[in-house]
Write a protein that holds these residues in place. Structure first.
Motif, short mmCIF file in Angstrom:
data_model
loop_
_atom_site.label_atom_id
_atom_site.label_comp_id
_atom_site.label_asym_id
_atom_site.label_seq_id
_atom_site.Cartn_x
_atom_site.Cartn_y
_atom_site.Cartn_z
N GLU A 293 0.82 -1.22 0.00
CA GLU A 293 0.00 0.00 0.00
C GLU A 293 0.85 1.26 0.00
OE1 GLU A 293 -2.59 -0.37 3.34
OE2 GLU A 293 -3.74 -2.03 2.46
N SER A 294 2.15 1.09 0.21
CA SER A 294 3.08 2.22 0.19
C SER A 294 4.49 1.67 0.03
CB SER A 294 2.97 3.06 1.47
OG SER A 294 3.26 2.27 2.61
N VAL A 295 5.44 2.55 -0.22
CA VAL A 295 6.84 2.12 -0.38
C VAL A 295 7.76 3.17 0.22
CG1 VAL A 295 7.11 3.19 -2.67
CG2 VAL A 295 8.56 1.24 -2.03
N VAL A 296 8.85 2.70 0.80
CA VAL A 296 9.91 3.57 1.31
C VAL A 296 11.09 3.50 0.34
CG1 VAL A 296 11.62 3.90 3.14
CG2 VAL A 296 9.26 3.25 3.71
N ILE A 297 11.60 4.67 -0.07
CA ILE A 297 12.82 4.75 -0.88
C ILE A 297 13.87 5.41 0.00
CG2 ILE A 297 13.90 5.61 -2.98
CD1 ILE A 297 11.09 5.79 -4.19
N LEU A 356 10.11 9.05 1.07
CA LEU A 356 11.50 9.23 0.64
C LEU A 356 12.33 9.61 1.86
CD1 LEU A 356 13.65 9.47 -1.58
CD2 LEU A 356 12.93 11.86 -1.89
N LEU A 357 13.33 8.77 2.17
CA LEU A 357 14.20 9.03 3.31
C LEU A 357 15.49 9.68 2.84
CD1 LEU A 357 13.84 5.69 5.33
CD2 LEU A 357 12.24 7.62 5.15
N THR A 358 15.84 10.82 3.45
CA THR A 358 17.07 11.53 3.08
C THR A 358 17.82 11.95 4.34
OG1 THR A 358 16.02 13.73 3.03
CG2 THR A 358 16.00 12.44 0.98
N PRO A 377 3.03 15.43 -4.84
CA PRO A 377 2.52 15.39 -3.46
C PRO A 377 2.38 13.99 -2.88
CG PRO A 377 0.77 15.97 -5.02
CD PRO A 377 2.06 16.02 -5.79
N ASN A 378 2.41 12.95 -3.71
CA ASN A 378 2.33 11.59 -3.17
C ASN A 378 3.64 11.13 -2.54
OD1 ASN A 378 3.48 11.40 -5.92
ND2 ASN A 378 3.48 9.19 -5.53
N ILE A 379 4.71 11.94 -2.69
CA ILE A 379 6.02 11.59 -2.12
C ILE A 379 6.24 12.41 -0.85
CG2 ILE A 379 8.50 11.50 -2.50
CD1 ILE A 379 7.97 11.21 -5.47
N VAL A 380 6.34 11.71 0.28
CA VAL A 380 6.54 12.35 1.59
C VAL A 380 8.00 12.16 2.00
CG1 VAL A 380 5.88 12.33 4.02
CG2 VAL A 380 4.15 11.86 2.25
N ARG A 381 8.68 13.27 2.31
CA ARG A 381 10.10 13.22 2.64
C ARG A 381 10.31 13.20 4.15
NH1 ARG A 381 9.03 16.51 -1.09
NH2 ARG A 381 9.13 18.30 0.32
N ILE A 382 11.15 12.25 4.61
CA ILE A 382 11.42 12.06 6.03
C ILE A 382 12.93 11.98 6.22
CG2 ILE A 382 11.06 10.56 8.04
CD1 ILE A 382 8.54 9.50 6.67
N GLY A 383 13.44 12.57 7.29
CA GLY A 383 14.87 12.48 7.58
C GLY A 383 15.45 13.83 7.92
N SER A 384 16.35 14.31 7.08
CA SER A 384 16.93 15.65 7.20
C SER A 384 17.20 16.20 5.81
CB SER A 384 18.24 15.61 8.01
OG SER A 384 17.99 15.52 9.39
N VAL A 426 12.63 18.42 4.20
CA VAL A 426 11.81 17.24 4.47
C VAL A 426 10.48 17.67 5.08
CG1 VAL A 426 13.73 15.64 4.72
CG2 VAL A 426 12.96 16.95 6.70
N ASN A 427 9.51 16.79 5.01
CA ASN A 427 8.23 17.02 5.66
C ASN A 427 8.29 16.69 7.15
OD1 ASN A 427 7.42 15.67 2.68
ND2 ASN A 427 6.43 17.61 3.16
N TYR A 428 9.09 15.69 7.47
CA TYR A 428 9.26 15.29 8.87
C TYR A 428 10.75 15.22 9.15
CZ TYR A 428 4.36 13.95 8.45
OH TYR A 428 3.01 13.95 8.23
N ASP A 429 11.23 16.11 10.03
CA ASP A 429 12.67 16.23 10.28
C ASP A 429 13.09 15.37 11.47
OD1 ASP A 429 15.32 17.06 10.59
OD2 ASP A 429 14.85 19.13 10.04
N MET A 430 14.03 14.45 11.22
CA MET A 430 14.56 13.57 12.27
C MET A 430 15.81 14.17 12.92
SD MET A 430 12.46 10.98 12.27
CE MET A 430 11.17 12.20 11.91
N ASN A 431 16.17 15.38 12.51
CA ASN A 431 17.31 16.09 13.11
C ASN A 431 18.59 15.26 13.10
OD1 ASN A 431 15.81 18.50 13.94
ND2 ASN A 431 14.78 17.13 15.38
N TYR A 432 18.90 14.68 11.94
CA TYR A 432 20.13 13.93 11.81
C TYR A 432 21.35 14.83 11.94
CZ TYR A 432 17.51 9.91 9.93
OH TYR A 432 16.66 8.86 9.76
#
Length: 462
Positions: A293-297, A356-358, A377-384, A426-432
């Motif tokens: 139903e979704s994928v992580v890159i 999308l993890l960066t 908009p279907n691509i959500v960015r997470i990480g830093s 990113v949309n959600y910052d993990m503060n790397y």
């Protein structure tokens, strides 16, 4: 540059057809000055010589069969447009002859003053980001040239150039210093507790099942445990060509075997093979993910490669054609005209949610993937945010033989915004951490492996 903006679509490079066209077009013969880049092209029938030019020297960068190196986009009496296998076309204006300096055998010049002058002039003409990097280049000259005059040894000169490069803080600036000088430079390097391949291995043991791999792990995929989410990790944006049998893809000498095959190919054929390799592996992955139903890159460990490979991958995770970016190059007199790039969705693309993890280690071509993702908009960015270095490396050579690179191309998103130096947000910052070692070590807490970004994916999927 042409007075019309070029609209590029993803295409297959067919060198044999280009070769026939080029050999039948005598208008190509002669000498051509490239707009920006500090280079000159000499063409005679089916062969070429490509020169690097600076204020003191003119040396052949590469030569060979024209059809294997460039695709002819258009050819007129005084304007030649070539594509080297990337997303940026090169524009050339006809010249009556090569500059005299190109006809004189270059002698190695070890004068620190002349080498620094060449270094400074080349950046002055072609480096695109003094403003973004908060650098007053004229002030750098005023501060460092008097010091150059007092230098006595090559190690001292090498240290000085490295100091200047450190001020700019651009990961695409490289200095190829002779190995014999490096031990004298008191280099300090930090090493992570574990290399990235061990981090990825621990990540998969903790979070991923049904893992598959291609070409010595350049791409690996599986399913996040206890979910309907696929997981893909891309460690480079190159080495995707189908050159090595499946049974040998995880062998210790994979890279040696791969390069041996790659070196037999012309550049255009090699680029085409890379793209075909992406198509081949993505056909398998899309089928494996048909019930997700979704994928992580995951691009957190990806330092770049070929931008065409990055955008080919992106085409498998979008649903419609869009103008996603534009590029312009720094010239001695300003900037070239922007070239727009339009991305077309792959025929059988993945049409569900994408995470999308960066990280700050996501760089170069991997960032161009992230840059293109801003349009969807279907691509959500997470990480830093990513590293903020997008340009191709423009390689040059000092009169003493040392090579160096710089960033001369400016990439913009579809709204004409540049992210040089700041990276793709990113949309959600993990503060790397920005420090690579600290970033890698942060995956471990009391000897337990924890991935904050994947934990965020789980929470968003609930």
């Amino acid at each position: 540059m042409s007075h019309l903006k070029k609209i590029f679509t993803f295409y297959t490079l067919v060198a044999s057809i280009a070769g026939i066209a080029q050999q039948q077009n005598p208008i190509l013969n002669g000498f051509w000055i490239q707009e920006g880049y500090g280079r000159i092209l000499a063409i005679k029938d089916s062969t070429y010589a490509y020169y690097n030019l600076d204020n003191m020297t003119c040396k052949v960068l590469v030569d060979g069969n024209l059809a294997g190196r460039f695709t002819v986009v258009s050819a007129k009496e005084n304007l030649l447009v070539l594509n080297p296998g990337g997303i940026v076309n090169y524009n050339f204006k006809r010249a009556a002859s090569l500059p005299d300096i190109c006809s004189t055998p270059a002698e190695k010049n070890t004068s620190f003053e002349k080498n620094f002058q060449t270094f400074w002039d080349t950046f002055n003409d072609n480096y695109a980001f003094f403003k973004e990097r908060n650098i007053n280049w004229q002030q750098v000259y005023s501060e460092y040239f008097p010091r150059v005059k007092k230098l006595k040894t090559e190690p001292e000169f090498a240290l000085l150039l490295r100091e200047v490069v450190g001020k700019i803080n651009d990961g695409h600036i490289r200095l190829e210093i002779p190995d014999s000088l490096i031990p004298k430079m008191n280099q300090i390097t930090s090493k992570p507790t574990k290399p990235k391949y061990e981090i990825i291995s621990d990540l998969q043991k903790t979070y991923v099942e049904k893992i598959k791999s291609y070409n010595n792990g350049v791409i690996q995929w599986g399913l996040l445990k206890n979910s309907k989410t696929g997981y893909i990790v891309l460690t480079d944006m190159n080495n995707f060509a189908d050159y090595i049998p499946e049974a040998e893809q995880d062998s210790k000498d994979f890279r040696k075997k791969y390069e041996a095959v790659s070196e037999t190919k012309t550049p255009l054929q090699m680029f085409a093979d890379e793209l075909q390799g992406v198509d081949n592996v993505m056909k398998i992955i899309i089928d494996d993910f048909k019930n997700t139903e979704s994928v992580v890159i995951d691009l957190r460990f990806n330092g770049g490669g070929y931008e065409t490979v990055a955008l080919k991958f992106l085409s498998y995770f979008i649903t419609n054609q869009k103008n996603i970016l534009s590029v312009k190059a720094k010239t001695k007199y300003g900037f070239s005209e922007s070239q727009n790039y339009t991305l077309i969705s792959a025929k059988n693309s993945y049409r569900k949610k994408v995470y999308l993890l960066t990280s700050h280690n996501t760089a170069s071509a991997a960032e161009i993937f992230a840059l293109g993702s801003l349009s969807y908009p279907n691509i959500v960015r997470i990480g830093s945010p990513t590293a903020g270095i997008f340009s191709e490396l423009l390689w040059k050579e000092l009169p003493n033989g040392w090579e160096f690179s710089l960033s001369n191309e400016v990439y913009f998103d579809s709204k004409s915004k540049s992210y040089e130096g700041i990276g793709i947000p990113v949309n959600y910052d993990m503060n790397y951490h920005k420090d690579r070692s600290a970033f890698l070590n942060d995956f471990y807490s009391n000897d337990n492996f924890v991935d904050k970004a994947l934990e965020k994916v789980y929470s968003l999927e609930k």
